[in-house]
Scaffold this motif. Structure first.
Motif, PDB file in Angstrom:
ATOM      1  N   LEU A 168       0.819  -1.207   0.000  1.00  0.00           N
ATOM      2  CA  LEU A 168       0.000   0.000   0.000  1.00  0.00           C
ATOM      3  C   LEU A 168       0.860   1.267   0.000  1.00  0.00           C
ATOM      4  O   LEU A 168       0.513   2.274  -0.614  1.00  0.00           O
ATOM      5  CB  LEU A 168      -0.937  -0.001   1.202  1.00  0.00           C
ATOM      6  CG  LEU A 168      -2.158  -0.909   1.083  1.00  0.00           C
ATOM      7  CD1 LEU A 168      -2.894  -0.997   2.408  1.00  0.00           C
ATOM      8  CD2 LEU A 168      -3.107  -0.392   0.008  1.00  0.00           C
ATOM      9  N   ILE A 172       0.475   4.189  -2.596  1.00  0.00           N
ATOM     10  CA  ILE A 172       0.244   5.566  -2.180  1.00  0.00           C
ATOM     11  C   ILE A 172       1.313   6.483  -2.747  1.00  0.00           C
ATOM     12  O   ILE A 172       1.028   7.588  -3.219  1.00  0.00           O
ATOM     13  CB  ILE A 172       0.215   5.655  -0.641  1.00  0.00           C
ATOM     14  CG1 ILE A 172      -1.003   4.911  -0.091  1.00  0.00           C
ATOM     15  CG2 ILE A 172       0.185   7.114  -0.180  1.00  0.00           C
ATOM     16  CD1 ILE A 172      -0.969   4.703   1.399  1.00  0.00           C
ATOM     17  N   ASP A 191      -7.190   9.718   4.076  1.00  0.00           N
ATOM     18  CA  ASP A 191      -8.050   8.581   3.738  1.00  0.00           C
ATOM     19  C   ASP A 191      -7.270   7.280   3.850  1.00  0.00           C
ATOM     20  O   ASP A 191      -7.780   6.270   4.363  1.00  0.00           O
ATOM     21  CB  ASP A 191      -8.624   8.738   2.340  1.00  0.00           C
ATOM     22  CG  ASP A 191      -9.729   9.785   2.277  1.00  0.00           C
ATOM     23  OD1 ASP A 191     -10.130  10.278   3.346  1.00  0.00           O
ATOM     24  OD2 ASP A 191     -10.178  10.117   1.167  1.00  0.00           O
ATOM     25  N   LYS A 192      -6.031   7.265   3.370  1.00  0.00           N
ATOM     26  CA  LYS A 192      -5.211   6.052   3.437  1.00  0.00           C
ATOM     27  C   LYS A 192      -4.826   5.739   4.877  1.00  0.00           C
ATOM     28  O   LYS A 192      -4.786   4.574   5.279  1.00  0.00           O
ATOM     29  CB  LYS A 192      -3.955   6.213   2.574  1.00  0.00           C
ATOM     30  CG  LYS A 192      -4.232   6.225   1.086  1.00  0.00           C
ATOM     31  CD  LYS A 192      -4.856   4.910   0.629  1.00  0.00           C
ATOM     32  CE  LYS A 192      -5.111   4.896  -0.867  1.00  0.00           C
ATOM     33  NZ  LYS A 192      -5.754   3.627  -1.309  1.00  0.00           N
ATOM     34  N   GLU A 195      -7.664   4.115   6.443  1.00  0.00           N
ATOM     35  CA  GLU A 195      -7.832   2.768   5.892  1.00  0.00           C
ATOM     36  C   GLU A 195      -6.864   1.781   6.530  1.00  0.00           C
ATOM     37  O   GLU A 195      -7.203   0.608   6.744  1.00  0.00           O
ATOM     38  CB  GLU A 195      -7.596   2.821   4.374  1.00  0.00           C
ATOM     39  CG  GLU A 195      -7.710   1.483   3.675  1.00  0.00           C
ATOM     40  CD  GLU A 195      -7.402   1.593   2.194  1.00  0.00           C
ATOM     41  OE1 GLU A 195      -6.970   0.582   1.604  1.00  0.00           O
ATOM     42  OE2 GLU A 195      -7.590   2.690   1.627  1.00  0.00           O
TER      43      GLU A 195
END
Length: 554
Positions: A168, A172, A191-192, A195
């Motif tokens: 991830l 990103i 947002d990440k 998450e």
């Protein structure tokens, strides 16, 4: 001598002096520090002390060792007054002799529950005096840290979890590189983070060097974006992260003695929190802050590692976005300046060698007016697109000529051109350059190529005081000239027939001075009474050509 002091647990208030070198800690009697806590391993950890530095090496796989709430994977460097938790025992490492009570933060955190000041900024001035709180911090981390950690883990689920995070991070990073919209960038980052971690509140705050504060620019909770007024955070943690340029984590803020009297933490019920600087090449751009109000130990060291990696990537993306905006702004400014300044002056302005400010000043300049004769009648015989083609060809050639003689374009008014010489930069040959420019414009007129009938122009020149300057904004400026000198040059242009260059007596005298007394080819014509003037104005017609004024100043 350095000491290990038990703050809580079976051996509360016991103190061990720590000599230089190795000190083993655990339940077995062979250890230098023997603890009674049944949840402590026989050899729980080892301290290596040297002067005012110490390193802790963890040996407990089952129960683990925590430093300031962070589980130690293998080893960690310790600071003065770091807290070590093993089993139910909490110890404090004191590497220096006390010089009094532990320093408290000045104002701020103890005096108010407000997350930020009226300006919505968190002031950094005077945030700490003396020794700063010993938060867990990580100065520089990258994806290799998580990769190495994943390789050491024996639990397959944990290893898979970290490897997923690594993938991830790469994803990103690719998205951040292409993100130039700042709000979109901030949204993507948080947002990440939501998450990947157990976050209740998150915020990105950017550094305002002028006010010495960090200001919330994007805030969200589990439901989505919220206003800056809804932000809750630990101001002390943010201040420390910025001032010390380190990532900060407190895994259990409610039981952490460093937060027991900090009102924002208590009032908002913050249980775990992290704050990481957005740093680029040593410059602090802001911070990323996240917290959890439900769970103690919601964040661990690998979460801090991950947030640091994201912050490092975000700082690069933020810098890129700002540079892109700066480039666009500079190009807009350059294009705007190129409309009325010579290319040389544009370069001087954009390189900040020459400052153009908004506002006006009084200066002595030469003003040139040029007008197409019988343009209205001429345009009625031509299609509109042909008229525009003619004007574009004419304006392009004449503007280039004005720039060639160090003139500045004021504006186009219909088919007329207004130019100044000696503004915005003083010119000792302003009138001589203006006259040479007018003569060259007249000479180049027949060389214009466009589909349509030929035409003639008349020119008027005058010298005197004007108010010159820029109106508009810092990025979109409109250069302008105001004053009777401009009006007089316009009247002279109106009087000029096609192919005629007229100028005032004041202009002629100044040209002669600039030419060092060299004769100027001109003849006096009948004086004209201009509107608003008490006496008729002496007028002269230029009878020479560009060559008679050579050499001109280019």
């Amino acid at each position: 001598m350095p000491k290990l002091v038990v703050l809580k647990g079976y051996d509360k208030d016991r103190v061990w002096e720590l000599p230089e070198g190795e000190t083993t800690v655990g339940r077995r009697r062979e250890n230098r520090v023997v603890l009674s806590d049944p949840r402590i391993s026989r050899l729980h950890f080892t301290l290596y002390v040297g002067g005012e530095q110490a390193i802790l090496v963890n040996h407990s796989v089952t129960h683990g060792t925590y430093v300031n709430g962070i589980r130690v994977v293998d080893n960690i460097q310790l600071d003065h007054r770091d807290q070590i938790k093993a089993g139910e025992t909490v110890m404090e490492l004191r590497l220096r002799e006390p010089g009094g009570a532990r320093p408290e933060t000045s104002g701020g955190e103890r005096s108010t529950v407000s997350a930020f000041e009226e300006s919505h900024g968190i002031s950094l001035a005077g945030a700490f005096t003396g020794e700063a709180p010993a938060f867990e911090h990580v100065a520089q981390l990258d994806s290799t840290s998580i990769a190495n950690l994943a390789g050491r883990l024996t639990d397959a689920a944990e290893r898979a979890h970290l490897q997923k995070r690594l993938m991830l991070i790469q994803e990103i990073g690719q998205q951040l590189v292409a993100q130039l919209d700042l709000r979109g960038l901030f949204k993507l980052i948080l947002d990440k983070v939501f998450e990947l971690m157990r976050v209740d509140m998150g915020a990105i705050l950017l550094f305002d060097a002028g006010r010495k504060s960090v200001v919330p620019v994007y805030v969200r909770n589990r439901r989505g974006p919220v206003s800056a007024q809804e932000l809750r955070l630990s101001r002390t943690m943010v201040q420390y992260a910025v001032r010390q340029r380190v990532a900060v984590l407190s895994a259990d803020t409610q039981s952490d003695e460093r937060f027991q009297e900090q009102m924002s933490v208590i009032a908002h019920g913050i249980r775990s929190a992290m704050c990481v600087p957005l740093a680029y090449l040593g410059e602090i751009l802001g911070v990323v802050y996240v917290d959890n109000v439900i769970t103690d130990y919601a964040f661990q060291r690998d979460d801090l590692n991950l947030l640091t990696i994201l912050a490092n990537q975000a700082a690069i993306a933020l810098r890129n976005a700002r540079l892109h905006r700066q480039i666009v702004s500079e190009e807009t400014k350059r294009a705007n300046l190129a409309r009325y300044l010579t290319p040389q002056l544009v370069e001087r302005v954009t390189s900040q060698e020459l400052q153009l400010k908004l506002g006006g000043d009084k200066v002595q300049v030469a003003v040139l007016f040029s007008d197409i004769r019988d343009f209205t009648s001429l345009s009625e015989t031509m299609p509109p697109d042909q008229v525009l083609q003619m004007l574009n060809s004419y304006f392009s050639e004449m503007t280039e000529t004005i720039f060639e003689f160090q003139g500045t374009l004021d504006k186009y008014v219909g088919d007329a051109i207004i130019a100044a010489f000696g503004s915005p930069v003083p010119d000792e040959r302003a009138c001589l350059n203006a006259l040479a420019c007018a003569a060259t414009m007249m000479a180049r007129l027949p060389e214009l190529t466009f589909a349509g009938p030929s035409f003639s122009i008349g020119l008027g020149l005058h010298y005197g005081e004007v108010i010159h300057g820029n109106v508009g904004s810092e990025t979109v400026m409109q250069y302008t000239l105001i004053g009777d000198t401009v009006n007089t040059a316009s009247r002279l242009c109106d009087l000029a027939r096609g192919g005629q260059i007229l100028f005032s007596e004041v202009f002629l005298e100044q040209v002669r001075r600039e030419a060092g007394g060299r004769p100027i080819e001109a003849r006096e014509i009948e004086p004209v009474k201009l509107k608003g003037k008490a006496t008729p104005l002496k007028i002269y017609e230029f009878t020479g050509g560009p060559q008679s004024l050579a050499p001109h100043h280019v």
